[in-house]
Design an enzyme around this catalytic site. Structure first.
Site, mmCIF file in Angstrom:
data_model
loop_
_atom_site.group_PDB
_atom_site.id
_atom_site.type_symbol
_atom_site.label_atom_id
_atom_site.label_comp_id
_atom_site.label_asym_id
_atom_site.label_seq_id
_atom_site.Cartn_x
_atom_site.Cartn_y
_atom_site.Cartn_z
ATOM 1 N N ASP A 1 -5.895 0.877 -0.428
ATOM 2 C CA ASP A 1 -5.998 1.612 -1.692
ATOM 3 C C ASP A 1 -6.250 3.101 -1.461
ATOM 4 O O ASP A 1 -6.982 3.745 -2.208
ATOM 5 C CB ASP A 1 -7.106 0.999 -2.564
ATOM 6 C CG ASP A 1 -7.143 1.596 -3.960
ATOM 7 O OD1 ASP A 1 -6.081 2.069 -4.429
ATOM 8 O OD2 ASP A 1 -8.215 1.622 -4.577
ATOM 9 N N TYR A 2 -5.642 3.666 -0.414
ATOM 10 C CA TYR A 2 -5.716 5.129 -0.264
ATOM 11 C C TYR A 2 -4.962 5.782 -1.416
ATOM 12 O O TYR A 2 -3.869 5.358 -1.787
ATOM 13 C CB TYR A 2 -5.089 5.561 1.067
ATOM 14 C CG TYR A 2 -6.004 5.427 2.258
ATOM 15 C CD1 TYR A 2 -7.035 6.339 2.477
ATOM 16 C CD2 TYR A 2 -5.831 4.392 3.172
ATOM 17 C CE1 TYR A 2 -7.871 6.224 3.576
ATOM 18 C CE2 TYR A 2 -6.664 4.263 4.276
ATOM 19 C CZ TYR A 2 -7.683 5.187 4.473
ATOM 20 O OH TYR A 2 -8.507 5.062 5.559
ATOM 21 N N GLU A 3 -5.549 6.848 -1.971
ATOM 22 C CA GLU A 3 -4.943 7.517 -3.110
ATOM 23 C C GLU A 3 -4.732 9.015 -2.879
ATOM 24 O O GLU A 3 -4.103 9.680 -3.692
ATOM 25 C CB GLU A 3 -5.806 7.290 -4.356
ATOM 26 C CG GLU A 3 -5.994 5.790 -4.647
ATOM 27 C CD GLU A 3 -6.749 5.511 -5.942
ATOM 28 O OE1 GLU A 3 -7.047 6.479 -6.679
ATOM 29 O OE2 GLU A 3 -7.034 4.331 -6.214
ATOM 30 N N HIS A 4 -5.270 9.539 -1.753
ATOM 31 C CA HIS A 4 -5.132 10.954 -1.411
ATOM 32 C C HIS A 4 -4.761 11.044 0.066
ATOM 33 O O HIS A 4 -5.283 10.296 0.896
ATOM 34 C CB HIS A 4 -6.436 11.705 -1.671
ATOM 35 C CG HIS A 4 -6.987 11.473 -3.051
ATOM 36 N ND1 HIS A 4 -6.474 12.081 -4.172
ATOM 37 C CD2 HIS A 4 -8.005 10.673 -3.477
ATOM 38 C CE1 HIS A 4 -7.154 11.675 -5.235
ATOM 39 N NE2 HIS A 4 -8.081 10.829 -4.843
#
Length: 297
Positions: free
Chosen positions: A146-149
């Protein structure tokens, strides 16, 4: 006879794979420290039920100024209420329960949690080592991404995450893996690059449909779902909602009607929720409704 055999083989290989609903319910838990416990949630015994601990992050766990650690993961979820003992307890009590962990998330100490590797090899080596310890200590079953950046290019992200999942599966440390993208250009290019290279080791796509605007209608939701089926071709795309209904198609405004439509199409691959920490104050009523729907498949 030969022509008949050729026709049968031709038909098998050219016929589209039949879609199939899946009785899978998943819930993120532990990120907001509301003292929620596994045992607080209703668990339908007729489903596959996945808890996803949120989050393990490759940052130092300093409360003042956490910094990136190049793949050396630390636990950032509520370990008081979601300890190894409690993981074992809920799994022993409910044989249909699996518990996994999610990597990254949106933020760490109110700052963006970046994917920031120094190199593919060093990040993968550190990630395998640190996550092996966490997975074995908590006796976990799976992994979610769930990396978002990002401070790394899409190909580097694909290789780091793809190799990590492949190694953890090959070692028997995890039984399943999922990814959690949402409709943002930078996010999508990273996850779609990962999918194209390593989709064969990814079991579920926890697409964050709740990241869309809260004016989303049922037809729009179905269109969004179809678009993600194209973006992650062949993947099991799960529908999703946020507990407070603040974004996306809310559970009280048509979400379940949309799921019923997908159910009729044999495309309801499961439902996941963000998150148990927030649902606690709502009495988990939408979790119950979700599970009842899935149990009726």
């Amino acid at each position: 006879m030969a022509l008949t055999l050729i026709f049968i083989i031709f038909t098998i290989f050219l016929s589209p794979t039949k879609a199939e609903n899946i009785k899978l319910f998943r819930e993120y838990i532990g990120a907001e420290f509301t003292n929620v416990k596994f045992s607080d949630l209703p668990i339908n015994p007729n489903l596959q039920f996945d808890f996803i601990l949120s989050f393990a992050i490759d940052y130092t766990n300093s409360t003042s100024s956490p910094t990136p650690t190049n793949g050396k993961f630390n636990v950032f979820w509520d370990t008081i209420n979601l300890s190894p003992t409690q993981v074992s307890s809920i799994k022993n009590k409910h044989p249909n329960v699996r518990v996994g962990l999610s990597l990254g998330g949106d933020s760490v100490s109110n700052n963006p949690a970046y994917f920031q590797p120094k190199s593919i090899n060093s990040w993968v080596s550190n990630a395998v080592s640190s996550l092996t310890h966490i997975i074995e200590h908590f006796k976990l079953d799976g992994i979610d991404i769930d990396y978002e950046h990002f401070k790394g290019d899409p190909d580097t992200f694909a290789e780091c995450i793809g190799q990590l999942i492949s190694i953890l599966k090959r070692k028997g440390l995890v039984k399943y893996a999922s990814i959690a993208p949402f409709d943002d250009q930078d996010v999508q290019i990273h996850y779609q690059t990962l999918w194209k290279k390593y989709g064969h080791v990814i079991d579920y796509v926890n697409f964050q449909f709740y990241a869309y605007d809260n004016s989303t209608t049922i037809p729009q939701f179905i269109d969004y779902f179809e678009q993600q089926r194209k973006n992650y071709k062949g993947g099991k795309i799960l529908t999703s909602f946020i507990s407070d209904g603040s974004k996306g198609l809310a559970p009280g405004k048509g979400f379940f009607s949309a799921c019923e439509m997908l159910k009729k199409r044999q495309q309801l691959f499961g439902i996941f929720v963000w998150c148990a920490d927030e649902s606690k104050n709502l009495g988990f009523r939408y979790e119950k409704q979700s599970q009842n729907l899935l149990a009726s498949l």
